[in-house]
Design an enzyme around this catalytic site. Structure first.
Site, PDB file in Angstrom:
ATOM      1  N   GLY A  76       0.685  -1.307   0.046  1.00 13.66           N
ATOM      2  CA  GLY A  76      -0.042  -0.006   0.113  1.00 13.66           C
ATOM      3  C   GLY A  76       0.770   1.191   0.071  1.00 13.66           C
TER       4      GLY A  76
ATOM      5  N   GLU B  53      -6.987  -8.613  -7.818  1.00 13.38           N
ATOM      6  CA  GLU B  53      -7.404  -7.382  -8.659  1.00 13.38           C
ATOM      7  C   GLU B  53      -6.334  -6.104  -8.222  1.00 13.38           C
ATOM      8  OE1 GLU B  53     -10.209  -7.862  -6.165  1.00 13.38           O
ATOM      9  OE2 GLU B  53     -10.932  -9.506  -7.618  1.00 13.38           O
TER      10      GLU B  53
ATOM     11  N   TYR C 271     -17.678 -24.273  -0.001  1.00 12.22           N
ATOM     12  CA  TYR C 271     -17.883 -23.483  -1.159  1.00 12.22           C
ATOM     13  C   TYR C 271     -18.124 -24.712  -2.367  1.00 12.22           C
ATOM     14  CZ  TYR C 271     -17.068 -20.348  -4.659  1.00 12.22           C
ATOM     15  OH  TYR C 271     -16.967 -19.540  -5.762  1.00 12.22           O
TER      16      TYR C 271
END
Length: 178
Positions: free
Chosen positions: A97, A121, A151
């Site tokens: 970041g 992403e 899942y």
């Protein structure tokens, strides 16, 4: 609750957590430091939610790859991770970041029962060079409450993810184009 580094290590030994490849030095107090893989997809241009996204996949050279602002990059984690017992939370790291890289902001939750290499992403605020297999973020494991809900049992569209997956939202849009 979030598992501590020692709890992650113990759950991995017992088979409750998958991290492949695994390096004990990548454990932090309450997470595992994951790395970016060796390829990117470059999505430069208009995208359409009702159509399959076509963007070229390129290797990240050992000498590095320069990310540019206003371009969407899709990457993949080097590690394959998952658990039938725990959910996962994948985030970028503070150090990434601080370079102006936003990674995996929209979908940080890894469902129970989903062992994959994560599609990432990636956006850059400024031009910045990245390298294959560099540490890119932290993965935390979360204790779940209630009956297990794997899942893999839900038949969801990304359950067999192996590499970089583009959006498959077109499958849900009437008249979507694969």
């Amino acid at each position: 609750m979030i598992l501590t580094g020692p709890a992650i290590a113990a759950a991995r030994v017992s088979g409750e957590i998958t991290i492949e490849p695994y390096e004990p030095d990548r454990l932090s107090p309450n997470a595992y430091d994951w790395r970016i893989g060796e390829t990117l997809r470059i999505c430069d241009g208009a995208l359409d939610a009702a159509a399959r996204t076509h963007c070229p996949e390129v290797p990240i050279p050992a000498a590095g790859f320069e990310l540019a602002p206003d371009v969407l990059y899709l990457g993949v984690t080097y590690e394959r991770t998952g658990s039938e017992a725990y959910a996962q939370l994948l985030n970028g790291s503070r150090t990434i970041g601080a370079l102006g890289i936003w990674v995996h902001v929209s979908a940080p939750l890894g469902h129970q029962g989903h062992a994959i290499r994560w599609t990432l992403e990636i956006r850059a605020a400024r031009r910045v060079r990245i390298y294959p297999l560099m540490t890119f973020g932290k993965l935390a494991f979360l204790q779940t409450f209630g009956a297990p809900a794997s899942y893999q049992q839900h038949g969801l569209k990304y359950r067999s993810s192996q590499g970089i997956e583009t959006s498959r939202l077109y499958e849900e849009i009437p008249g979507g184009r694969p």
